[in-house]
Design an enzyme around this catalytic site. Structure first.
Site, PDB file in Angstrom:
ATOM      1  N   GLU A   8       0.876  -1.182   0.000  1.00 57.97           N
ATOM      2  CA  GLU A   8       0.000   0.000   0.000  1.00 57.97           C
ATOM      3  C   GLU A   8       0.908   1.226   0.000  1.00 57.97           C
ATOM      4  O   GLU A   8       1.034   1.944   0.997  1.00 57.97           O
ATOM      5  CB  GLU A   8      -0.945   0.034   1.204  1.00 57.97           C
ATOM      6  CG  GLU A   8      -1.984   1.162   1.031  1.00 57.97           C
ATOM      7  CD  GLU A   8      -2.856   1.420   2.241  1.00 57.97           C
ATOM      8  OE1 GLU A   8      -3.274   0.461   2.898  1.00 57.97           O
ATOM      9  OE2 GLU A   8      -3.103   2.614   2.521  1.00 57.97           O
ATOM     10  N   HIS A  10       2.118   4.633  -2.110  1.00 59.74           N
ATOM     11  CA  HIS A  10       1.501   5.525  -3.086  1.00 59.74           C
ATOM     12  C   HIS A  10       2.494   6.487  -3.732  1.00 59.74           C
ATOM     13  O   HIS A  10       3.494   6.864  -3.127  1.00 59.74           O
ATOM     14  CB  HIS A  10       0.407   6.338  -2.420  1.00 59.74           C
ATOM     15  CG  HIS A  10      -0.547   5.504  -1.611  1.00 59.74           C
ATOM     16  ND1 HIS A  10      -1.347   4.548  -2.166  1.00 59.74           N
ATOM     17  CD2 HIS A  10      -0.809   5.476  -0.274  1.00 59.74           C
ATOM     18  CE1 HIS A  10      -2.076   3.980  -1.219  1.00 59.74           C
ATOM     19  NE2 HIS A  10      -1.760   4.512  -0.057  1.00 59.74           N
ATOM     20  N   HIS A 164      -8.967   0.617  -1.027  1.00 59.60           N
ATOM     21  CA  HIS A 164      -8.249   1.615  -0.223  1.00 59.60           C
ATOM     22  C   HIS A 164      -9.225   2.691   0.262  1.00 59.60           C
ATOM     23  O   HIS A 164     -10.190   3.008  -0.416  1.00 59.60           O
ATOM     24  CB  HIS A 164      -7.148   2.237  -1.096  1.00 59.60           C
ATOM     25  CG  HIS A 164      -6.286   3.207  -0.381  1.00 59.60           C
ATOM     26  ND1 HIS A 164      -6.607   4.546  -0.263  1.00 59.60           N
ATOM     27  CD2 HIS A 164      -5.114   3.034   0.277  1.00 59.60           C
ATOM     28  CE1 HIS A 164      -5.650   5.153   0.437  1.00 59.60           C
ATOM     29  NE2 HIS A 164      -4.734   4.259   0.784  1.00 59.60           N
ATOM     30  N   ASP A 287       2.360   2.150   3.923  1.00 57.53           N
ATOM     31  CA  ASP A 287       1.493   3.275   3.572  1.00 57.53           C
ATOM     32  C   ASP A 287       2.337   4.525   3.343  1.00 57.53           C
ATOM     33  O   ASP A 287       1.903   5.639   3.646  1.00 57.53           O
ATOM     34  CB  ASP A 287       0.402   3.536   4.628  1.00 57.53           C
ATOM     35  CG  ASP A 287      -0.875   4.151   4.018  1.00 57.53           C
ATOM     36  OD1 ASP A 287      -0.845   4.472   2.811  1.00 57.53           O
ATOM     37  OD2 ASP A 287      -1.850   4.318   4.750  1.00 57.53           O
TER      38      ASP A 287
HETATM   39  C1  GRE Z   1      -3.569   7.194   2.211  1.00 53.91           C
HETATM   40  O1  GRE Z   1      -3.092   6.154   2.633  1.00 53.91           O
HETATM   41  O2  GRE Z   1      -3.936   7.311   1.046  1.00 53.91           O
HETATM   42  C2  GRE Z   1      -3.707   8.372   3.117  1.00 53.91           C
HETATM   43  C3  GRE Z   1      -4.233   9.552   2.618  1.00 53.91           C
HETATM   44  C4  GRE Z   1      -4.350  10.655   3.438  1.00 53.91           C
HETATM   45  C5  GRE Z   1      -3.942  10.587   4.762  1.00 53.91           C
HETATM   46  C6  GRE Z   1      -3.412   9.412   5.266  1.00 53.91           C
HETATM   47  C7  GRE Z   1      -3.293   8.296   4.457  1.00 53.91           C
HETATM   48  O3  GRE Z   1      -4.641   9.617   1.325  1.00 53.91           O
HETATM   49  O4  GRE Z   1      -2.791   7.165   4.926  1.00 53.91           O
HETATM   50 ZN    ZN Z   2      -2.841   4.322   1.729  1.00 56.61          ZN
END
Ligand code: GRE
Ligand code: ZN
Length: 327
Positions: A8, A10, A164, A287
């Site tokens: 996960e 990004h 997600h 994350d």
């Molecule tokens: C995410 O995992 O996409 C996310 C956000 C905004 C704040 C925290 C977070 O998009 O983990």
């Molecule tokens: Zn995320």
């Protein structure tokens, strides 16, 4: 632990990065933005420093899901997926791709997933919760019947679908009025995503497509802790709440779901999840860039679980689920 796989994780493009701005105080936005736009520098250095061999990358949130025009949503998905494929091609040993999908248009979403898995060699999809669609005055959840042909295609392709989080629409967020601190990762993300997952389970989707595999982040968005209660509340009452699916909710949770450790670096919570869903269905994730890789890795590498479970959760489960080589 060396050789971890995280899924996960990004990135953003110039025209999606602003969607994450509201999640960082102004003083931290410069840092978050730089982290989101980077793939090959800081990110790789963090991975090297903390034993992460591979990241499966996905677009930031809510991005495509918040574009009410289905043609624009489709166009952005294609552009994001093409961009991601180029990044993966530079370091396929360290990065693989998860597709962004225009769920506003289930047929287009199925076609895009097909393209991503076939032509771009992506390993699955990551979708940021419900979709918004012009002319529809409610959030669109994917248990609805118009999505079943899409799910049939996901099952046929044999790739996992990561559900997600995103925040609820303003009109559905009355409970948070005056308590905006509860929005986002504090609480609203988990509540929104857990209900969406329960809708999928109760809809009968997994009776129709039993090989579907859905991934939830954040140690299952609270679901492991509530799994017994979901199925067993008020058992003395003769008429139980009915739903279209044939089996107990926990059966679907244990056979059609995986969960990741993203953003929830807590051993007590991990052990509860291991007892409810099993160590075979838990996957390490950080994350990044919303959470720190050092926080994720230093916790996971020393968490009080067996070395066998650590290797499964840290690496082998992901290798098997995504076909990343010999487990
Ligand atoms: C995410 O995992 O996409 C996310 C956000 C905004 C704040 C925290 C977070 O998009 O983990
Ligand atoms: Zn995320």
């Amino acid at each position: 632990m060396q050789g971890k796989i995280a899924l996960e994780e990004h990135f953003a493009m110039d025209d999606t990065v602003q969607g994450s701005a509201g999640f960082a105080p102004i003083d931290d936005w410069v840092e978050l933005k730089a982290r989101l736009l980077d793939i090959h520098d800081r990110r790789l250095a963090e991975m090297d420093a903390h034993g992460i061999e591979m990241m499966l990358l996905s677009l930031n949130a809510p991005a495509v899901q918040a574009i009410p025009d289905r043609h624009r949503a489709t166009e952005l998905s294609r552009r994001a997926n093409d961009f991601l494929a180029e990044q993966v091609a530079r370091r396929p040993d360290r990065f693989q791709g998860l597709a962004a999908l225009p769920m506003q248009d289930p047929e287009a979403a199925a076609r895009e997933l097909d393209r991503c898995v076939g032509a771009l060699r992506f390993r699955g999809a990551l979708v940021n919760g419900f979709s918004e669609l012009a002319g529809v005055d409610h959030a669109i959840y994917y248990d609805r019947k118009e999505f079943w042909p899409f799910w049939s295609e996901v099952e046929r392709l044999g790739v996992p679908f990561y559900l997600h989080p995103r925040n609820p629409l303003a009109k559905d967020a009355a409970i948070y009025e005056g308590h905006r601190w509860l929005l986002g990762p504090t609480w609203a993300f988990g509540q929104e995503t857990a209900v969406h997952a329960l809708r999928l389970m109760g809809s009968g989707l997994f009776d129709a497509y039993p090989r579907l595999q859905i991934i939830l982040g954040h140690m299952g968005e609270g679901l492991p802790y509530s799994m017994w209660r979901v199925d067993n509340h008020n058992k003395w009452m003769r008429a139980q709440n009915a739903y279209p699916a044939r089996r107990k909710i926990a059966d679907y949770f244990r056979e059609n779901f995986y969960i990741t450790t993203s953003g929830n670096f807590r051993t007590q919570t991990l052990i509860d999840a291991m007892l409810e869903i099993g160590a075979d269905r838990i996957l390490f994730s950080a994350d990044w860039p919303f959470e720190n890789i050092d926080h994720a890795a230093e916790w996971f590498d020393t968490a009080a679980i067996s070395e066998g479970d650590r290797i499964k959760i840290g690496r082998d489960n992901a290798r098997a689920l995504f076909g990343l080589g010999e487990a």
